[in-house]
Structure formats: C-alpha cells, structure tokens
Design an enzyme around this catalytic site. Sequence first.
Site, short mmCIF file in Angstrom:
data_model
loop_
_atom_site.label_atom_id
_atom_site.label_comp_id
_atom_site.label_asym_id
_atom_site.label_seq_id
_atom_site.Cartn_x
_atom_site.Cartn_y
_atom_site.Cartn_z
N PRO A 31 51.11 33.84 23.17
CA PRO A 31 49.77 33.45 22.72
C PRO A 31 49.86 32.65 21.43
O PRO A 31 50.53 33.05 20.48
CB PRO A 31 49.07 34.79 22.50
CG PRO A 31 49.80 35.76 23.37
CD PRO A 31 51.23 35.29 23.36
N GLU A 32 49.18 31.50 21.41
CA GLU A 32 49.19 30.64 20.23
C GLU A 32 47.84 30.76 19.52
O GLU A 32 46.98 31.54 19.92
CB GLU A 32 49.48 29.20 20.65
CG GLU A 32 50.82 29.01 21.34
CD GLU A 32 52.02 29.20 20.41
OE1 GLU A 32 51.82 29.34 19.19
OE2 GLU A 32 53.15 29.20 20.90
#
Length: 300
Positions: A31-32
């Site tokens: 997840p960014e």
Amino acid sequence: MQKPEPQDRAYFSVKLFSHPNQKITALAIMPELPEVETTRRGIAPYIEGQTIKQVIIRQPKLRWPVPELLGQILTGASIRSVSRRAKYLLFNTDRGTLLLHLGMSGSLRIMSPAQTAGKHDHIDFIFEDDTVLRFNDQRRFGAVLWTTAPASDHQLLKDLGPEPLLADFDGDLLYSLSRHRKMPVKSFIMDSHIVVGVGNIYANEALFMAGIQPSRQAGRISLQRYQKLADSIRIILEHAIRQGGTTLRNFVNEKGKPGYFKQQLSVYGRAGLPCIYCRQPLTEIRLANRSTVFCSDCQR
C-alpha cells in the site's frame, strides 16, 4: 460527522474490474500513500469521536512487537481524529497516539462484531457502538505502535521529508536538495527523506507526466523541470486518491474480501505497449531493483 451507513458506497465511486480472487500482476504489492489516505478517509467517519471499549490482540508479533499493555492503555480512550504522516496512520486519542503501518499486505476494515476473525486478522479495536475496526496482515510486516509524546517526534517520523500534497513541497525544494546528487532522479524522489509517499508506481507515472527520463542524474535536472515534476507528483497522487488508490479495499464489507479497482496508469505495468502520446513501445529497466517503465521518446 454523521457515520455513513454500511450500504453507502459514495466513498468508493470507482469501477470494479476484476474478481477478488483473480491475480492482478499490474497492481501495487505494498500500500502506497494514496491507498493509506484512502484507508484513512474510509474508516475515519466510523471511529472519530468514538470511545474504544475493547482491544483484542490475537497476534502481537508484527514487524515490531505490539506494545504489551496496548489493550489496557486504549480501553476507554477516545479517538479525537485519524490523520496520516507518510504511510503511517495516526489514531490521535486523549491519551496519546497509535501509529499503524499497513506494511506489505495490511488492510483495515469496519466489521460487524458477529463477523468471525480469520487467520490473518491480528487486532480488533471494538468501539462502544460495537463497530469493529479490524487489522488484517497476511505477511505481518505491518506495525502497531504507541506513543505519548508528540507523534512528529517519533523516531519513525521525525526525519521524514515533506508531504507532497502540502504547500511546503515544491520544485524549488526538489531542486535545492538535488544539487550534486548523482543518483537517478527516480530514486531521488522515492527517498522518504526528500519527500514522502512517492512509491514505485507513482514515481513512474509522475516522471512520465513531467517528461523526465527516470535514470537521469538528479543533480543534472533544471529548476524548471523540477517545478514541473513537483506539480506532476501532486497531480498523480491526488488523482490516485480520488480513484481510491491502486489497491483499494472495501472498508465496510461483511465478507472481509478485498475489492480491486481500476487505476488509470500511463506507463507502470505497460512495458512494451505503445506510449499513449507517441505510440512508441515503452521501455522497462531496473533501477534500485525496481521495475521502471518509461518512453524513450517522450522522456528526456
């Protein structure tokens, strides 16, 4: 803010394009920033202003051990706000701040208390209205930490660069920090001490939008081009947040299954396909052991 009903999908107005069990190779593994910000916006209306009734810790061995007395500390604490610093979610309470990092595979969902926990459902935060915030992390690279000091002074946060969506991030900053640096510009903008939250997917996309070749030395890029790159980073991230990120989960989902949504990507995952502008095949190389896709004609 009034808590939305579970059937309200206004937050998730992006198009489902694949079955949850289908493998999708072009999506982010970790997840960014847009995924974390989407998570924050998805869960905040359900828990802000609420008091924690119970904390259930099934697996304390994450990237770092979950604080031994966390359940005792948080029971009776009120959630004042849910904020974000880089890829850390900050649950600001009347007793201190809970820092949560999703790691490589983590997710947070609003659950019914009747929903049975699965193998990788490691922590439940149960609120007075019986809302359950459940942390799932298959690889256990995530983190759940606690501090009573200002969160900005925490050792994991104090040396981070500026947020790319705030006013103190601009091309002038990038230019001044880049002088005499020989590293590739892609590695430069992915350095969290320079700017936070520009992960691999979004670095590829921003450099394409700015017309900059990813392997160019950071110190050899002009101020004008850095101004365009800073704008591109902001535009790409804001667009991704509006679209729900590249690996959006349904935050209110009784089955607890992830939902994958289409993200419009110009270069990442498109190696060998035609450039959307000049139609020349996109090139893929490795920089710092990361997939890097660009157009050799449009990016200089």
